[in-house]
Design a protein around this motif. Structure first.
Motif, PDB file in Angstrom:
ATOM      1  N   GLU A 251      19.370   4.293  30.079  1.00 52.96           N
ATOM      2  CA  GLU A 251      18.631   5.458  30.579  1.00 52.96           C
ATOM      3  C   GLU A 251      18.550   6.552  29.517  1.00 52.96           C
ATOM      4  O   GLU A 251      17.511   7.216  29.386  1.00 52.96           O
ATOM      5  CB  GLU A 251      19.321   5.974  31.844  1.00 52.96           C
ATOM      6  CG  GLU A 251      19.246   4.992  33.016  1.00 52.96           C
ATOM      7  CD  GLU A 251      20.075   5.451  34.190  1.00 52.96           C
ATOM      8  OE1 GLU A 251      20.897   6.395  34.012  1.00 52.96           O
ATOM      9  OE2 GLU A 251      19.928   4.889  35.293  1.00 52.96           O
ATOM     10  N   ASP A 252      19.623   6.766  28.759  1.00 55.65           N
ATOM     11  CA  ASP A 252      19.584   7.768  27.687  1.00 55.65           C
ATOM     12  C   ASP A 252      18.552   7.394  26.624  1.00 55.65           C
ATOM     13  O   ASP A 252      17.879   8.276  26.062  1.00 55.65           O
ATOM     14  CB  ASP A 252      20.973   7.907  27.055  1.00 55.65           C
ATOM     15  CG  ASP A 252      21.989   8.509  28.014  1.00 55.65           C
ATOM     16  OD1 ASP A 252      21.565   9.121  29.012  1.00 55.65           O
ATOM     17  OD2 ASP A 252      23.207   8.339  27.767  1.00 55.65           O
ATOM     18  N   ARG A 253      18.407   6.116  26.349  1.00 57.47           N
ATOM     19  CA  ARG A 253      17.416   5.696  25.357  1.00 57.47           C
ATOM     20  C   ARG A 253      15.992   5.906  25.872  1.00 57.47           C
ATOM     21  O   ARG A 253      15.098   6.241  25.098  1.00 57.47           O
ATOM     22  CB  ARG A 253      17.650   4.235  24.988  1.00 57.47           C
ATOM     23  CG  ARG A 253      18.986   4.013  24.298  1.00 57.47           C
ATOM     24  CD  ARG A 253      19.158   2.589  23.798  1.00 57.47           C
ATOM     25  NE  ARG A 253      20.424   2.435  23.076  1.00 57.47           N
ATOM     26  CZ  ARG A 253      20.712   1.424  22.289  1.00 57.47           C
ATOM     27  NH1 ARG A 253      19.850   0.430  22.139  1.00 57.47           N
ATOM     28  NH2 ARG A 253      21.876   1.370  21.657  1.00 57.47           N
ATOM     29  N   TYR A 254      15.796   5.707  27.165  1.00 55.71           N
ATOM     30  CA  TYR A 254      14.490   6.013  27.733  1.00 55.71           C
ATOM     31  C   TYR A 254      14.187   7.513  27.630  1.00 55.71           C
ATOM     32  O   TYR A 254      13.044   7.901  27.351  1.00 55.71           O
ATOM     33  CB  TYR A 254      14.427   5.564  29.187  1.00 55.71           C
ATOM     34  CG  TYR A 254      13.978   4.136  29.358  1.00 55.71           C
ATOM     35  CD1 TYR A 254      12.666   3.756  29.064  1.00 55.71           C
ATOM     36  CD2 TYR A 254      14.848   3.158  29.815  1.00 55.71           C
ATOM     37  CE1 TYR A 254      12.250   2.458  29.217  1.00 55.71           C
ATOM     38  CE2 TYR A 254      14.438   1.846  29.968  1.00 55.71           C
ATOM     39  CZ  TYR A 254      13.134   1.499  29.667  1.00 55.71           C
ATOM     40  OH  TYR A 254      12.723   0.208  29.813  1.00 55.71           O
ATOM     41  N   ASP A 255      15.186   8.346  27.848  1.00 54.07           N
ATOM     42  CA  ASP A 255      14.985   9.784  27.689  1.00 54.07           C
ATOM     43  C   ASP A 255      14.628  10.126  26.250  1.00 54.07           C
ATOM     44  O   ASP A 255      13.791  11.015  25.995  1.00 54.07           O
ATOM     45  CB  ASP A 255      16.249  10.537  28.118  1.00 54.07           C
ATOM     46  CG  ASP A 255      16.511  10.419  29.610  1.00 54.07           C
ATOM     47  OD1 ASP A 255      15.542  10.144  30.346  1.00 54.07           O
ATOM     48  OD2 ASP A 255      17.676  10.589  30.017  1.00 54.07           O
ATOM     49  N   LEU A 256      15.240   9.424  25.289  1.00 54.68           N
ATOM     50  CA  LEU A 256      14.922   9.659  23.879  1.00 54.68           C
ATOM     51  C   LEU A 256      13.477   9.283  23.578  1.00 54.68           C
ATOM     52  O   LEU A 256      12.766  10.010  22.860  1.00 54.68           O
ATOM     53  CB  LEU A 256      15.874   8.848  22.999  1.00 54.68           C
ATOM     54  CG  LEU A 256      15.636   8.920  21.486  1.00 54.68           C
ATOM     55  CD1 LEU A 256      15.823  10.343  20.983  1.00 54.68           C
ATOM     56  CD2 LEU A 256      16.575   7.962  20.758  1.00 54.68           C
ATOM     57  N   ILE A 257      13.016   8.187  24.151  1.00 53.46           N
ATOM     58  CA  ILE A 257      11.626   7.766  23.932  1.00 53.46           C
ATOM     59  C   ILE A 257      10.668   8.766  24.543  1.00 53.46           C
ATOM     60  O   ILE A 257       9.661   9.149  23.941  1.00 53.46           O
ATOM     61  CB  ILE A 257      11.400   6.359  24.520  1.00 53.46           C
ATOM     62  CG1 ILE A 257      12.262   5.331  23.787  1.00 53.46           C
ATOM     63  CG2 ILE A 257       9.935   5.964  24.444  1.00 53.46           C
ATOM     64  CD1 ILE A 257      12.235   3.947  24.421  1.00 53.46           C
ATOM     65  N   LYS A 258      10.979   9.229  25.735  1.00 46.99           N
ATOM     66  CA  LYS A 258      10.098  10.201  26.388  1.00 46.99           C
ATOM     67  C   LYS A 258      10.047  11.511  25.620  1.00 46.99           C
ATOM     68  O   LYS A 258       8.988  12.123  25.481  1.00 46.99           O
ATOM     69  CB  LYS A 258      10.574  10.442  27.828  1.00 46.99           C
ATOM     70  CG  LYS A 258      10.338   9.253  28.756  1.00 46.99           C
ATOM     71  CD  LYS A 258      10.606   9.599  30.210  1.00 46.99           C
ATOM     72  CE  LYS A 258      12.054   9.930  30.461  1.00 46.99           C
ATOM     73  NZ  LYS A 258      12.326  10.128  31.912  1.00 46.99           N
ATOM     74  N   ALA A 259      11.206  11.953  25.114  1.00 45.52           N
ATOM     75  CA  ALA A 259      11.232  13.205  24.357  1.00 45.52           C
ATOM     76  C   ALA A 259      10.438  13.081  23.068  1.00 45.52           C
ATOM     77  O   ALA A 259       9.746  14.029  22.654  1.00 45.52           O
ATOM     78  CB  ALA A 259      12.672  13.598  24.057  1.00 45.52           C
ATOM     79  N   ARG A 260      10.502  11.931  22.414  1.00 42.38           N
ATOM     80  CA  ARG A 260       9.780  11.737  21.158  1.00 42.38           C
ATOM     81  C   ARG A 260       8.278  11.673  21.380  1.00 42.38           C
ATOM     82  O   ARG A 260       7.489  12.197  20.591  1.00 42.38           O
ATOM     83  CB  ARG A 260      10.280  10.457  20.487  1.00 42.38           C
ATOM     84  CG  ARG A 260       9.548  10.098  19.205  1.00 42.38           C
ATOM     85  CD  ARG A 260       9.856  11.078  18.096  1.00 42.38           C
ATOM     86  NE  ARG A 260       9.076  10.807  16.899  1.00 42.38           N
ATOM     87  CZ  ARG A 260       9.169  11.490  15.769  1.00 42.38           C
ATOM     88  NH1 ARG A 260      10.026  12.485  15.687  1.00 42.38           N
ATOM     89  NH2 ARG A 260       8.415  11.187  14.737  1.00 42.38           N
ATOM     90  N   GLN A 261       7.854  11.052  22.471  1.00 45.33           N
ATOM     91  CA  GLN A 261       6.432  10.857  22.721  1.00 45.33           C
ATOM     92  C   GLN A 261       5.819  11.951  23.579  1.00 45.33           C
ATOM     93  O   GLN A 261       4.636  11.877  23.909  1.00 45.33           O
ATOM     94  CB  GLN A 261       6.215   9.495  23.384  1.00 45.33           C
ATOM     95  CG  GLN A 261       6.647   8.323  22.491  1.00 45.33           C
ATOM     96  CD  GLN A 261       6.407   6.991  23.147  1.00 45.33           C
ATOM     97  OE1 GLN A 261       6.113   6.933  24.332  1.00 45.33           O
ATOM     98  NE2 GLN A 261       6.517   5.925  22.381  1.00 45.33           N
TER      99      GLN A 261
END
Length: 458
Positions: A251-261
């Protein structure tokens, strides 16, 4: 008397030569193929190509222009035209040549005649692959390459790709986690499943990948590789604590992807179509490969309390299988049996495991669990694996393709040594630090013992 002496003088060397060739064919098939089999098969192919193609029904009627040209220049009979043959390219295990199909032919026509071509040209097997529209490649294998597995010298290795076995067509079987993110590996005791797992772990140990293990057999399978593992759970209780941490990491990695995009924080993870590979290399999280050995131990319960814990672990495994690929988390699930009888969620988890590898199993139902839903014709091939050929397996995927593979021998000591030598490559993941197995500093010669002793009872 003179004729008899001459016959003995000539026949003796010939008998010795024949005996040496027979010995070499049985004990050193690669040498026999390079010296005897290759010239003989090439001569058969060149001398009988047209007649064999005609007997197999792979010829077509000649064009009118060809008929007129033959009648105008010669008095020969106009014969059907076989597919145009390319250059014969010898290999260390067989031959390769390309055929340009005649109008009206398709690759399935050539594949249907593979068994006839094998007998006509005196080779072990013939495999047909499509190169491009109208062109197929014949791969002739001169001997049984799965009898003594020798991997090719030149292997293309990359991140998350491991050449783990040899296919029956003499090509390496590569486990590519980017293409097939999750896999189910089944096999009975002494079937070679553990050998397959060793090759995977040692191949990934040399790469910047986090290796996580769940081994509910008190760690006897994965404990020797502890120096390279980022986390290890050796019983269901530890697995119940480790799996939520992996889900949180996902879930933290999904948050990282969302923040980047620039995606809104409230967007569900299921609606994000990108993955960590679209991130800059400096921000990209380390890929994680989770090995689950003897997955049935996670499903078996004895009390009502264990059943609740089981349901939670299965739910977390299903979530990792459904959403883990985009987050760079991959599953390698191993066991002796796997099916609906294990309990709630087993069939759903199996449906998410794209790759399938089935070693020798004890019953046909186990083979159907692994291959029946993706390649039904491969079930009988898995049931026909003999006990005296450990490491032999049938590999398939959801595209319906399948092939026989076999892993080469790798001792446990050599695999553990590779993991110790590459221990410095183990990434530092703070979330997994509490589960990092402890390896004593002096354990150089033997693998570390990570099994906790059972309490003494009356």
């Amino acid at each position: 008397m003179t004729d008899l002496t001459t016959l003995l003088e000539v026949g003796g060397p010939l008998a010795a030569l024949g005996g040496g060739a027979a010995y070499t064919r049985v004990n050193h098939p690669a040498v026999y193929w390079s010296t005897v089999g290759l010239p003989l098969s090439t001569a058969r192919l060149l001398g009988s190509y047209s007649s064999v193609m005609e007997a197999c029904g792979l010829t077509v009627a000649p064009s009118r222009l060809r008929v007129l040209a033959v009648k105008a220049t010669t008095r020969r009979e106009v014969r059907p035209v076989p597919p145009r043959r390319g250059i014969i390219r010898p290999t260390s295990t067989g031959l390769r040549l390309r055929l340009r199909l005649a109008p009206g032919q398709e690759p399935a026509d050539v594949a249907a005649s593979a068994e006839r071509l094998r007998h006509a040209w005196g080779v072990h097997a013939v495999y047909v692959t499509t190169v491009k529209p109208g062109v197929v490649e014949l791969r002739l294998v001169g001997f049984d390459v799965l009898r003594r597995v020798r991997m090719p010298r030149k292997l293309d290795e990359g991140l998350l790709t491991v050449p783990v076995a040899l296919r029956e067509d003499a090509m390496p079987f590569v486990r590519d986690y980017r293409t097939v993110p999750h896999q189910l590996t089944l096999g009975a005791t002494l079937s070679g499943k553990s050998m397959y797992l060793r090759h995977l772990i040692t191949g990934l140990a040399r790469q910047p990948v986090a290796l996580v293990g769940i081994d509910c057999k008190r760690g006897v399978e994965l404990a020797p590789f502890a120096a390279r593992l980022s986390a290890l759970a050796t019983d269901p209780e530890q697995a119940a604590e480790l799996l939520p941490v992996l889900v949180k990491e996902m879930e933290d990695r999904y948050d990282l992807i969302k923040a980047r995009q620039g995606i809104a924080p409230g967007t569900p993870a299921e609606d994000i179509t990108s993955d960590i590979w679209g991130l800059p290399e400096s921000e990209r999280p380390t890929p994680v490969v989770l090995f689950v050995d003897e997955v049935a131990e996670l499903f078996l319960v004895a009390t009502k309390k264990d059943e609740e814990r089981r349901d939670e672990m299965v739910t977390q495994l299903i979530r990792l299988a459904q959403l883990g690929r985009a987050a760079g988390i991959y599953l390698e699930v191993c066991g002796q049996r796997f099916g609906a009888e294990l309990g709630k969620g087993a069939t759903m988890l199996r449906a998410q495991l794209t790759g399938r590898v089935c070693h020798r199993v004890n019953d046909e139902a186990s083979a159907k669990m692994a291959l029946g839903d993706i390649a039904p014709e491969a079930v009988m091939a898995a049931c026909a694996i003999a006990p005296e050929r450990p490491g032999l397996a049938v590999a398939g995927d959801t595209s319906g393709g399948w092939s026989r593979i076999r892993t080469s021998y790798l001792s446990l000591g050599d695999a553990a040594r590779v993991c110790r030598e590459s221990a410095h490559l183990a990434p530092d993941l703070p979330a997994l630090k509490p589960f990092r197995p402890h390896v004593p500093a002096g354990s150089v010669g033997a693998p570390a013992l990570l099994v906790r002793p059972r309490p003494v009872t009356d």
